[in-house]
Design an enzyme around this catalytic site. Structure first.
Site, PDB file in Angstrom:
ATOM      1  N   GLU A 308       0.880  -1.173   0.000  1.00  0.00           N
ATOM      2  CA  GLU A 308       0.000   0.000   0.000  1.00  0.00           C
ATOM      3  C   GLU A 308       0.913   1.217   0.000  1.00  0.00           C
ATOM      4  O   GLU A 308       1.528   1.537   1.027  1.00  0.00           O
ATOM      5  CB  GLU A 308      -0.925   0.025   1.214  1.00  0.00           C
ATOM      6  N   CYS A 342      -3.310   8.884   4.639  1.00  0.00           N
ATOM      7  CA  CYS A 342      -2.986   8.281   3.345  1.00  0.00           C
ATOM      8  C   CYS A 342      -3.946   8.733   2.242  1.00  0.00           C
ATOM      9  O   CYS A 342      -3.601   8.670   1.062  1.00  0.00           O
ATOM     10  CB  CYS A 342      -2.995   6.760   3.450  1.00  0.00           C
TER      11      CYS A 342
END
Length: 381
Positions: A308, A342
């Site tokens: 990720e 994020c």
């Protein structure tokens, strides 16, 4: 052929059949509920530094995770105040290998557990998080500098959501999945069978110290795996509390706490973990640059990797947008979690007709934002 008398007899027996079926369903439901293993309560004292108003640590002139340049110690500090939280020993390669071996031994037994036994561990952990969410939020705030509302939304609610989803849906998600073999292979049958990998590793970022740490543990445990977690050295202080929490949940349910191992350290320990032949899968959360290094390190053993990685998220504002609704959302998107998110907004593209007004209003709002430490600035509620 069916005669009228047979039909009448069938109709007479219908209520009896319905009653039998209903009774069987009730009995099955009762037995199922009795077979369900409940959560087991336990207590765990949070670190004293997480309490509101704690100010015992020295204020560091130049806060840094490096402690006198020593590679064996991590300097921990509250980023909102610069106060020292003490030093945490960095895991050595020898200690890492020992943890991996102990996790592998425990996993062989854990892989034979039932889904209901695994659900009990997650129920136990879920109940602890719900009961002690205040303490969890305070620990996360102290180690990352975020606010309590950000900790509630980003740490506790997200973790509880994952726990509850896995408890309800995890077994169904891991059922054998029948597949169509296709015309050319019509004489065969095909299915996907989900089996534990063994020992998995998770290298996670520091912006959500609780959620990012415990999230991979939930999936690993329910799928029958052991896990070694390496969190960022920037949140090494809170790792001990999360580790104790998970291990206590395993222990009170009668399972080996060695299933879950936490390690701390710098790039050297991260490289040792990702290149270890004792690791069967790697999850990494971080930057594309470090992600490339993780893939390169894992390739030596062909270890599967899930990455990720970061990106650039922009918002686009048109001139006809409802600014009363738009601007607060954008402010939240930019500042949420101390701007360490994020999916945080990093750029805002504004149509020319609304540009001047938009910039003026955002400037006014941003100037009103107050910096501080939520646990130390008066009422932490």
């Amino acid at each position: 052929m069916c005669c009228v008398s047979d039909l009448l007899q069938c109709q007479a027996l219908l209520p009896v059949a319905v009653a039998v079926i209903a009774g069987a369903a009730i009995l099955h439901f009762t037995l199922f509920r009795k077979a369900s293993l409940p959560a087991i309560p336990f207590e765990l004292k949070p670190p004293a530094e997480s309490l509101p108003g704690w100010k015992s640590g020295d204020v560091l002139e130049q806060p840094s995770i490096l402690f006198d340049g020593r590679p064996d110690l991590i300097q921990c500090f509250d980023p909102a105040t610069g106060r020292s939280l003490g030093q945490v020993p960095a895991t050595t390669v020898e200690q890492l290998n020992d943890k991996l071996k102990r996790a592998r031994v425990a996993q062989r037994v854990w892989a034979q557990t039932t889904f209901e036994q695994r659900r009990q561990v997650l129920r136990t952990l879920n109940e602890f998080v719900l009961k002690h969410q205040r303490e969890i939020c305070q620990v996360a705030c102290r180690d990352s500098g975020k606010t309590l509302i950000d900790a509630t939304l980003g740490e506790v609610l997200t973790t509880n959501a994952k726990l509850q989803w896995t408890i309800k849906n995890g077994e169904n998600a891991l059922k054998d999945d029948q597949r169509d073999p296709g015309f050319m292979m019509m004489y065969k049958r095909a299915k996907v069978v989900y089996q534990p990998r063994g020992v998995v590793a998770a290298l996670v970022s520091w912006n959500y110290p609780f959620h990012n740490t415990v999230g991979p543990v939930i999936s690993a445990l329910f799928s029958g795996n052991a896990i070694v977690v390496k969190a960022s050295e920037h949140v090494a202080w809170s790792m001990a509390y999360w580790e104790q929490m998970v291990k206590r949940a395993l222990n009170v349910c009668g399972h080996d706490p060695e299933l879950v191992q936490f390690v701390t350290g710098f790039a050297d320990i991260g490289n040792a973990l990702t290149s270890s032949p004792l690791v069967d899968h790697i999850t990494f959360i971080g930057s594309p640059e470090v992600g490339k290094l993780v893939m390169r390190s894992a390739s030596a053993n062909l270890t599967p990797v899930t990455l990720e990685l970061g990106g650039k998220d922009c918002a686009i504002v048109f001139a006809d947008a409802d600014m009363a609704q738009c601007i607060p959302v954008l402010m939240r998107g930019v500042i949420q979690n101390a701007s360490q998110n994020c999916i945080g907004i990093e750029r805002i593209l504004v149509q020319e007709g609304a540009y001047d007004m938009f910039v003026a209003e955002m400037e006014r709002r941003i100037k009103s934002v107050r910096l501080g430490a939520v646990l130390d600035d008066g009422d932490a509620g």
